[in-house]
Motif scaffolding. Structure first.
Motif, PDB file in Angstrom:
ATOM      1  N   UNK A   1      -5.065  11.991  -3.356  1.00 28.52           N
ATOM      2  CA  UNK A   1      -4.809  12.908  -2.236  1.00 28.52           C
ATOM      3  C   UNK A   1      -5.118  14.347  -2.612  1.00 28.52           C
ATOM      4  N   UNK A   2      -4.733  14.747  -3.830  1.00 26.91           N
ATOM      5  CA  UNK A   2      -4.977  16.114  -4.274  1.00 26.91           C
ATOM      6  C   UNK A   2      -6.475  16.397  -4.351  1.00 26.91           C
ATOM      7  N   UNK A   3      -7.221  15.435  -4.889  1.00 26.80           N
ATOM      8  CA  UNK A   3      -8.676  15.580  -5.005  1.00 26.80           C
ATOM      9  C   UNK A   3      -9.310  15.686  -3.624  1.00 26.80           C
ATOM     10  N   UNK A   4      -8.920  14.803  -2.732  1.00 29.05           N
ATOM     11  CA  UNK A   4      -9.483  14.805  -1.377  1.00 29.05           C
ATOM     12  C   UNK A   4      -9.144  16.104  -0.652  1.00 29.05           C
ATOM     13  N   UNK A   5      -7.888  16.545  -0.748  1.00 28.13           N
ATOM     14  CA  UNK A   5      -7.478  17.774  -0.069  1.00 28.13           C
ATOM     15  C   UNK A   5      -8.201  18.994  -0.628  1.00 28.13           C
ATOM     16  N   UNK A   6      -8.374  19.031  -1.960  1.00 22.20           N
ATOM     17  CA  UNK A   6      -9.066  20.173  -2.566  1.00 22.20           C
ATOM     18  C   UNK A   6     -10.514  20.239  -2.103  1.00 22.20           C
ATOM     19  N   UNK A   7     -11.138  19.076  -2.025  1.00 21.58           N
ATOM     20  CA  UNK A   7     -12.532  19.011  -1.589  1.00 21.58           C
ATOM     21  C   UNK A   7     -12.682  19.552  -0.168  1.00 21.58           C
ATOM     22  N   UNK A   8     -11.858  19.070   0.748  1.00 26.79           N
ATOM     23  CA  UNK A   8     -11.999  19.467   2.147  1.00 26.79           C
ATOM     24  C   UNK A   8     -11.567  20.919   2.382  1.00 26.79           C
ATOM     25  N   UNK A   9     -10.596  21.410   1.616  1.00 24.37           N
ATOM     26  CA  UNK A   9     -10.186  22.812   1.742  1.00 24.37           C
ATOM     27  C   UNK A   9     -11.319  23.752   1.351  1.00 24.37           C
ATOM     28  N   UNK A  10     -11.947  23.482   0.207  1.00 24.67           N
ATOM     29  CA  UNK A  10     -13.052  24.332  -0.239  1.00 24.67           C
ATOM     30  C   UNK A  10     -14.250  24.204   0.692  1.00 24.67           C
ATOM     31  N   UNK A  11     -14.469  22.999   1.205  1.00 24.56           N
ATOM     32  CA  UNK A  11     -15.581  22.789   2.137  1.00 24.56           C
ATOM     33  C   UNK A  11     -15.353  23.594   3.417  1.00 24.56           C
ATOM     34  N   UNK A  12     -14.113  23.590   3.908  1.00 27.54           N
ATOM     35  CA  UNK A  12     -13.785  24.335   5.126  1.00 27.54           C
ATOM     36  C   UNK A  12     -13.932  25.836   4.894  1.00 27.54           C
ATOM     37  N   UNK A  13     -13.490  26.323   3.736  1.00 26.12           N
ATOM     38  CA  UNK A  13     -13.624  27.744   3.421  1.00 26.12           C
ATOM     39  C   UNK A  13     -15.085  28.165   3.375  1.00 26.12           C
TER      40      UNK A  13
ATOM     41  N   UNK B   1     -11.859   6.399  -7.716  1.00 21.98           N
ATOM     42  CA  UNK B   1     -12.712   6.308  -8.905  1.00 21.98           C
ATOM     43  C   UNK B   1     -12.781   7.646  -9.630  1.00 21.98           C
ATOM     44  N   UNK B   2     -12.899   8.737  -8.878  1.00 22.36           N
ATOM     45  CA  UNK B   2     -12.954  10.069  -9.493  1.00 22.36           C
ATOM     46  C   UNK B   2     -11.627  10.403 -10.160  1.00 22.36           C
ATOM     47  N   UNK B   3     -10.524  10.066  -9.486  1.00 22.34           N
ATOM     48  CA  UNK B   3      -9.202  10.318 -10.064  1.00 22.34           C
ATOM     49  C   UNK B   3      -9.022   9.587 -11.390  1.00 22.34           C
ATOM     50  N   UNK B   4      -9.477   8.334 -11.434  1.00 19.42           N
ATOM     51  CA  UNK B   4      -9.294   7.511 -12.632  1.00 19.42           C
ATOM     52  C   UNK B   4     -10.262   7.892 -13.744  1.00 19.42           C
TER      53      UNK B   4
ATOM     54  N   UNK C   1       0.828  -1.205   0.000  1.00 18.46           N
ATOM     55  CA  UNK C   1       0.000   0.000   0.000  1.00 18.46           C
ATOM     56  C   UNK C   1       0.864   1.257   0.000  1.00 18.46           C
ATOM     57  N   UNK C   2       1.980   1.223   0.732  1.00 13.15           N
ATOM     58  CA  UNK C   2       2.880   2.375   0.742  1.00 13.15           C
ATOM     59  C   UNK C   2       3.444   2.640  -0.652  1.00 13.15           C
ATOM     60  N   UNK C   3       3.835   1.571  -1.334  1.00 17.35           N
ATOM     61  CA  UNK C   3       4.398   1.710  -2.680  1.00 17.35           C
ATOM     62  C   UNK C   3       3.353   2.267  -3.644  1.00 17.35           C
ATOM     63  N   UNK C   4       2.137   1.740  -3.542  1.00 19.76           N
ATOM     64  CA  UNK C   4       1.063   2.234  -4.411  1.00 19.76           C
ATOM     65  C   UNK C   4       0.804   3.714  -4.167  1.00 19.76           C
ATOM     66  N   UNK C   5       0.682   4.116  -2.889  1.00 21.91           N
ATOM     67  CA  UNK C   5       0.397   5.514  -2.561  1.00 21.91           C
ATOM     68  C   UNK C   5       1.525   6.428  -3.032  1.00 21.91           C
ATOM     69  N   UNK C   6       2.761   5.962  -2.900  1.00 26.40           N
ATOM     70  CA  UNK C   6       3.899   6.786  -3.341  1.00 26.40           C
ATOM     71  C   UNK C   6       3.848   6.999  -4.852  1.00 26.40           C
ATOM     72  N   UNK C   7       3.520   5.948  -5.586  1.00 25.70           N
ATOM     73  CA  UNK C   7       3.452   6.057  -7.045  1.00 25.70           C
ATOM     74  C   UNK C   7       2.275   6.928  -7.480  1.00 25.70           C
ATOM     75  N   UNK C   8       1.114   6.632  -6.933  1.00 24.41           N
ATOM     76  CA  UNK C   8      -0.108   7.321  -7.358  1.00 24.41           C
ATOM     77  C   UNK C   8      -0.061   8.812  -7.025  1.00 24.41           C
ATOM     78  N   UNK C   9       0.509   9.158  -5.864  1.00 23.77           N
ATOM     79  CA  UNK C   9       0.440  10.543  -5.407  1.00 23.77           C
ATOM     80  C   UNK C   9       1.691  11.372  -5.677  1.00 23.77           C
ATOM     81  N   UNK C  10       2.824  10.720  -6.020  1.00 24.13           N
ATOM     82  CA  UNK C  10       4.056  11.489  -6.176  1.00 24.13           C
ATOM     83  C   UNK C  10       4.835  11.200  -7.464  1.00 24.13           C
ATOM     84  N   UNK C  11       4.915   9.944  -7.873  1.00 19.75           N
ATOM     85  CA  UNK C  11       5.870   9.563  -8.915  1.00 19.75           C
ATOM     86  C   UNK C  11       5.257   9.353 -10.300  1.00 19.75           C
ATOM     87  N   UNK C  12       3.968   9.145 -10.384  1.00 20.63           N
ATOM     88  CA  UNK C  12       3.319   8.916 -11.675  1.00 20.63           C
ATOM     89  C   UNK C  12       3.547  10.121 -12.582  1.00 20.63           C
TER      90      UNK C  12
END
Length: 306
Positions: A214-226, A201-204, A161-172
């Motif tokens: 991670x970017x999608x999730x963070x953007x969602x919660x940032x705008x929601x908080x604002x 699913x949304x990312x893909x 899972x660590x390898x997948x998250x590193x690839x999906x969120x940083x190295x792809x």
């Protein structure tokens, strides 16, 4: 579903027959086994009795009994093969998993490694090896984790899972790190309203992996908080609050996008149409045609040059 091996007491007891004591102490001292010393025959039989009694219970859930049995099998496999747990291959983990009715080899490996898991920053060397292994074994994350640890010789554990998250969120290489546009934000919130918080699913399917989970999730919660800081909501449930905030954000984004790309009303469209004079003619009757053009999707396209 893989074929399971019946519980073979003789096979398991054989793993602990005349072990190399120095290597056994090394394993118990340096890895997170639940045993302070090598288990006796009576202790092994006690664990196996507990496993047999609970064989059909709690499908898919790890129980204390199963955890102890997993520790026993991993320790026995290491003693038999003279290898440390982090060096066990996917085949060896599969042999361990065959003793469990509802857990595959990835589940067994991840469960055992959970106790050894440490949050350690990724090194440039690990990143480079991960990129190469992803090209050789696309998306086979557990196999990649095993091979990467052997190549990099890290003193800590890397899970699939660590390898997948590193690839999906940083190295792809498909990842886009540009600022979010209003159009992207509107698309994101419309999809969340329709699909729910299914980040992968949304990312893909929506962003074609160009925006990470991670970017999608963070953007969602940032705008929601604002938006929550702007609106004073009374006593409402969390679901009701999120629904109100999401609808409000979508409405604002729609207005912003419409202002950026205003729709032309009929009066404006008619005035523009009057600027063009359309005429049917025979090209062969033209003596000296200078330049011919046509309209394609509201753009003037040249058909010939002098």
């Amino acid at each position: 579903m893989q074929k399971k091996t019946p519980l073979d007491r003789h096979l398991i007891l054989e793993m602990f027959y005349q072990p190399e004591q120095g290597f056994a102490q090394f394993l118990l001292k340096n890895y997170q086994f639940s045993f302070q010393q090598l288990p006796t025959v009576e202790e092994i039989n006690s664990i196996l009795n507990s496993v047999e009694k609970a064989y059909n219970s709690k499908r898919g859930m790890w129980t204390p009994c199963q955890d102890k049995f997993l520790n026993l099998l991993v320790l026995g496999t290491c003693l038999k093969t003279q290898e440390s747990p982090v060096d066990l291959s996917s085949y060896q983990w599969e042999q361990i998993s065959r003793m469990f009715r509802y857990h595959n080899w990835k589940g067994c490996r991840n469960r055992w490694l959970e106790e050894c898991h440490q949050k350690v920053s990724w090194t440039p060397a690990e990143d480079q090896v991960l990129i190469q292994l992803q090209q050789l074994h696309p998306n086979k994350w557990c196999e990649i984790a095993i091979e990467m640890m052997k190549i990099c010789k890290t003193p800590y554990i890397r899970q699939g899972k660590q390898c997948r998250d590193r690839w999906v969120n940083k190295l792809d290489p498909n990842i886009v790190n540009l600022p979010w546009t209003k159009e992207e934000e509107l698309k994101l919130f419309r999809e969340i309203e329709k699909r729910g918080k299914r980040w992968a699913e949304i990312s893909l399917k929506v962003f074609k992996l160009r925006r990470t989970e991670n970017t999608i999730k963070n953007r969602y919660y940032n705008l929601l908080k604002q938006e929550e800081n702007k609106i004073k909501l009374g006593k409402v449930t969390k679901d009701e609050k999120n629904e109100i905030l999401v609808k409000s954000i979508i409405q604002q984004l729609e207005q912003s996008v419409d202002c950026k790309y205003p729709l032309k009303n009929e009066e404006t469209q008619d005035s523009q149409n009057q600027e063009y004079h359309l005429q049917i003619f025979d090209y062969n009757q033209l003596q000296k045609p200078l330049k011919l053009v046509c309209l394609v999707k509201r753009k003037i396209v040249k058909l010939n040059e002098i």
